[in-house]
Design a protein around this motif. Sequence first.
Motif, PDB file in Angstrom:
ATOM      1  N   ALA A 354       0.836  -1.204   0.000  1.00 57.08           N
ATOM      2  CA  ALA A 354       0.000   0.000   0.000  1.00 57.08           C
ATOM      3  C   ALA A 354       0.869   1.252   0.000  1.00 57.08           C
ATOM      4  CB  ALA A 354      -0.924  -0.007   1.216  1.00 57.08           C
ATOM      5  N   TYR A 355       1.951   1.231   0.790  1.00 57.61           N
ATOM      6  CA  TYR A 355       2.852   2.389   0.816  1.00 57.61           C
ATOM      7  C   TYR A 355       3.536   2.562  -0.538  1.00 57.61           C
ATOM      8  CZ  TYR A 355       6.880   5.340   1.753  1.00 57.61           C
ATOM      9  OH  TYR A 355       7.823   6.329   1.692  1.00 57.61           O
ATOM     10  N   ASP A 356       3.991   1.446  -1.125  1.00 53.86           N
ATOM     11  CA  ASP A 356       4.651   1.526  -2.423  1.00 53.86           C
ATOM     12  C   ASP A 356       3.726   2.172  -3.458  1.00 53.86           C
ATOM     13  OD1 ASP A 356       6.957   0.398  -1.468  1.00 53.86           O
ATOM     14  OD2 ASP A 356       6.465  -1.642  -2.134  1.00 53.86           O
ATOM     15  N   ALA A 357       2.462   1.759  -3.442  1.00 54.97           N
ATOM     16  CA  ALA A 357       1.507   2.301  -4.413  1.00 54.97           C
ATOM     17  C   ALA A 357       1.291   3.792  -4.185  1.00 54.97           C
ATOM     18  CB  ALA A 357       0.178   1.544  -4.313  1.00 54.97           C
ATOM     19  N   ALA A 358       1.127   4.192  -2.910  1.00 51.92           N
ATOM     20  CA  ALA A 358       0.908   5.609  -2.609  1.00 51.92           C
ATOM     21  C   ALA A 358       2.137   6.441  -2.939  1.00 51.92           C
ATOM     22  CB  ALA A 358       0.539   5.771  -1.129  1.00 51.92           C
ATOM     23  N   ALA A 359       3.319   5.923  -2.594  1.00 47.70           N
ATOM     24  CA  ALA A 359       4.560   6.653  -2.857  1.00 47.70           C
ATOM     25  C   ALA A 359       4.806   6.778  -4.356  1.00 47.70           C
ATOM     26  CB  ALA A 359       5.739   5.965  -2.175  1.00 47.70           C
ATOM     27  N   GLU A 360       4.497   5.713  -5.113  1.00 50.28           N
ATOM     28  CA  GLU A 360       4.696   5.758  -6.559  1.00 50.28           C
ATOM     29  C   GLU A 360       3.752   6.771  -7.208  1.00 50.28           C
ATOM     30  OE1 GLU A 360       6.947   4.530  -8.515  1.00 50.28           O
ATOM     31  OE2 GLU A 360       7.977   3.628  -6.805  1.00 50.28           O
ATOM     32  N   ALA A 361       2.508   6.834  -6.686  1.00 48.87           N
ATOM     33  CA  ALA A 361       1.555   7.820  -7.213  1.00 48.87           C
ATOM     34  C   ALA A 361       2.051   9.234  -6.929  1.00 48.87           C
ATOM     35  CB  ALA A 361       0.175   7.605  -6.584  1.00 48.87           C
ATOM     36  N   LEU A 362       2.621   9.430  -5.747  1.00 48.82           N
ATOM     37  CA  LEU A 362       3.173  10.739  -5.385  1.00 48.82           C
ATOM     38  C   LEU A 362       4.380  11.073  -6.264  1.00 48.82           C
ATOM     39  CD1 LEU A 362       2.852  13.117  -3.491  1.00 48.82           C
ATOM     40  CD2 LEU A 362       4.169  11.871  -1.769  1.00 48.82           C
ATOM     41  N   THR A 363       5.225  10.079  -6.504  1.00 50.56           N
ATOM     42  CA  THR A 363       6.384  10.282  -7.374  1.00 50.56           C
ATOM     43  C   THR A 363       5.953  10.668  -8.783  1.00 50.56           C
ATOM     44  OG1 THR A 363       7.758   8.736  -6.107  1.00 50.56           O
ATOM     45  CG2 THR A 363       8.407   9.152  -8.384  1.00 50.56           C
ATOM     46  N   ALA A 364       4.936   9.971  -9.279  1.00 44.89           N
ATOM     47  CA  ALA A 364       4.452  10.265 -10.633  1.00 44.89           C
ATOM     48  C   ALA A 364       3.900  11.690 -10.707  1.00 44.89           C
ATOM     49  CB  ALA A 364       3.375   9.258 -11.024  1.00 44.89           C
ATOM     50  N   ALA A 365       3.149  12.091  -9.684  1.00 43.82           N
ATOM     51  CA  ALA A 365       2.587  13.451  -9.676  1.00 43.82           C
ATOM     52  C   ALA A 365       3.695  14.491  -9.609  1.00 43.82           C
ATOM     53  CB  ALA A 365       1.639  13.600  -8.495  1.00 43.82           C
ATOM     54  N   ARG A 366       4.720  14.207  -8.793  1.00 40.58           N
ATOM     55  CA  ARG A 366       5.836  15.149  -8.694  1.00 40.58           C
ATOM     56  C   ARG A 366       6.609  15.239 -10.009  1.00 40.58           C
ATOM     57  NH1 ARG A 366       7.465  12.966  -2.681  1.00 40.58           N
ATOM     58  NH2 ARG A 366       6.300  14.540  -1.488  1.00 40.58           N
ATOM     59  N   GLY A 367       6.842  14.097 -10.637  1.00 40.83           N
ATOM     60  CA  GLY A 367       7.570  14.111 -11.898  1.00 40.83           C
ATOM     61  C   GLY A 367       6.833  14.891 -12.979  1.00 40.83           C
ATOM     62  N   LYS A 368       5.522  14.693 -13.026  1.00 41.96           N
ATOM     63  CA  LYS A 368       4.710  15.403 -14.021  1.00 41.96           C
ATOM     64  C   LYS A 368       4.697  16.899 -13.729  1.00 41.96           C
ATOM     65  CE  LYS A 368       0.060  15.357 -16.028  1.00 41.96           C
ATOM     66  NZ  LYS A 368      -1.283  14.700 -15.972  1.00 41.96           N
ATOM     67  N   SER A 369       4.532  17.257 -12.451  1.00 37.74           N
ATOM     68  CA  SER A 369       4.465  18.674 -12.074  1.00 37.74           C
ATOM     69  C   SER A 369       5.825  19.346 -12.169  1.00 37.74           C
ATOM     70  CB  SER A 369       3.907  18.821 -10.656  1.00 37.74           C
ATOM     71  OG  SER A 369       2.573  18.372 -10.599  1.00 37.74           O
ATOM     72  N   ALA A 370       6.909  18.575 -12.000  1.00 32.48           N
ATOM     73  CA  ALA A 370       8.250  19.158 -12.100  1.00 32.48           C
ATOM     74  C   ALA A 370       8.464  19.755 -13.488  1.00 32.48           C
ATOM     75  CB  ALA A 370       9.304  18.094 -11.799  1.00 32.48           C
ATOM     76  N   LYS A 371       8.010  19.070 -14.497  1.00 34.66           N
ATOM     77  CA  LYS A 371       8.160  19.588 -15.861  1.00 34.66           C
ATOM     78  C   LYS A 371       7.338  20.854 -16.051  1.00 34.66           C
ATOM     79  CE  LYS A 371       8.999  14.975 -17.785  1.00 34.66           C
ATOM     80  NZ  LYS A 371       8.516  13.925 -18.706  1.00 34.66           N
ATOM     81  N   LYS A 372       6.128  20.857 -15.473  1.00 37.56           N
ATOM     82  CA  LYS A 372       5.289  22.058 -15.580  1.00 37.56           C
ATOM     83  C   LYS A 372       5.908  23.226 -14.834  1.00 37.56           C
ATOM     84  CE  LYS A 372       0.879  19.590 -16.043  1.00 37.56           C
ATOM     85  NZ  LYS A 372      -0.473  19.378 -15.429  1.00 37.56           N
ATOM     86  N   LEU A 373       6.482  22.932 -13.646  1.00 34.34           N
ATOM     87  CA  LEU A 373       7.119  23.992 -12.866  1.00 34.34           C
ATOM     88  C   LEU A 373       8.327  24.553 -13.616  1.00 34.34           C
ATOM     89  CD1 LEU A 373       7.328  25.655 -10.285  1.00 34.34           C
ATOM     90  CD2 LEU A 373       8.665  23.787  -9.275  1.00 34.34           C
TER      91      LEU A 373
END
Length: 548
Positions: A354-373
């Motif tokens: 469950a933690y892996d899934a939540a952390a991976e979702a957070l990583t994906a959101a950060r990676g996507k937003s990093a490009k936008k930032l």
Amino acid sequence: MLRSLEIRDMLIIDRLDLVFQPGLNVLTGETGAGKSILLDSLGFVLGWRGRAELVRAGADQGEVVAEFDLPDGHPAHAILEDAGLPGGNELILRRINRSDGRKTAWINDRRVSGEVLRRLSETLLELHGQHDDRGLLDPKGHRDVLDLFAGTETLRVKTRKTWSHMTGARKSLKAAQIALEEAKAEEDFLRHAVAELDKLDPQPGEEAELDTRRRMMQNAEKVRADVSRAHAALGNGGAESAMSDAMRWLGDAAAETGDTLEAPVAALERAMNELADSIDGVERSLEALDFNPHELEELEERLFAIRGLARKYNVLPDELGAYAEDLRARLTALDAGEGDIAALTADLKEAEAAYDAAAEALTAARGKSAKKLDKAVMGELAPLKMERAVFTTSVARGEAGPDGRDAVEFVVATNPGAPSGSLAKIASGGELSRFLLALKVCLTDDVSGMTLIFDEIDRGVGGATADAVGRRLKALAEGGQVLVVTHSPQVAALGAHHWQVAKSVKNGQTLSRVVPLDDGERVDEVARMISGDTVTPEARAAAKALMG
């Protein structure tokens, strides 16, 4: 939007009434004139933690009142409703600081706590201080900046929950493993002790009962001997035989003596009947005092066994049963331990997944937003005379924690072909200020109805660069409200509204005052910022040119 600010007896301000306007508001003045005091006072009424001593020397209390306009849909309305406070489009904050340190606050004339003020202030005003760039130098804060831009709060909350469940599962498994190892270490003792106690099966109160019976049986031996001697003295060969002989002899004599022996014979008959009753009672007592000597031995053997186990296990005799139950439970836990470990291991694997899934979702959101930032910041750098700089948000795998396992760092290259690196190593002071402004603009791009305050955000820049910073602040203020504390004439010249902060000495006391400037006074103030204390015609001309 901040409409007005009233300050009474705070630090070196005795009385100050300011009315702010939409657009770009600039505050200028010599260093030490009191601009920071103005911001301290504003922070005080908003519940921020700042200086401990704020009351002006000689005053009983200091007071700050701030008035805000709240448009419909402003997030402050929800906080007011949640706190049970009156709402509306006008918000009045009032806070008093007494000389003894006590503080009292009101919102729309309703008494409130400092915590409510702080919650409300988060929706009303955002302050960007002259030292905010120090935060940019520490990569530990970069992840929070990215998350603020990305709006990952929901994902972070979920990740924190799964982290908490996972760490809890690890602790439970570790504790069970330790308990199992400890139990295995004493397994032989547990099995021997449980078998020994189960075999004896001591009951609560049994030791006292056995001791009482033992004493009775020991006493009965002596008592029976005395009763037996009494029985012998009363029965055949004793009193009974003697009285029988006496009765026979008196019967023979009565035939010769007439009536003289009738009474003695009658009395003797009565005595013989009583004697018979006594002998019968003594015989019954002897029967009652009869016991099997082996019973005493068996009783003593069990009593001594109970007392021996109590000493062996260092518990009271009456607690042997409970002690046995405790050992039995530990033995049961030992027998079931392997199964518990398996179940806890499965729980941990589930929590880790469950933690892996939540952390991976957070990583994906950060990676996507990093490009936008990166794209957004690059778009802001060009108007700030940094069109050749490259800003990159690096998202790499880091140490796992409650907020995920991403290491975020802002990496820059200030010139083409120059090596990229962390802000702390690459950017100068003026460049840091512009990177900070670019980030702040990106982070507040979708924030409406909030007053933005920049405290010397233009520190370390001048000339055309300072003009670029001023123009970006002016653009940011369009349709909103921005307050800027500045020492830059280029920034001050672009303000829609201008206040001058100055110190004066009155009756031997230093006081700070803030006055709004008209167009002519603004020219003089900008000229002063250009040339210093002596304002020259050239400085005035340059000021007019800057002001357009």
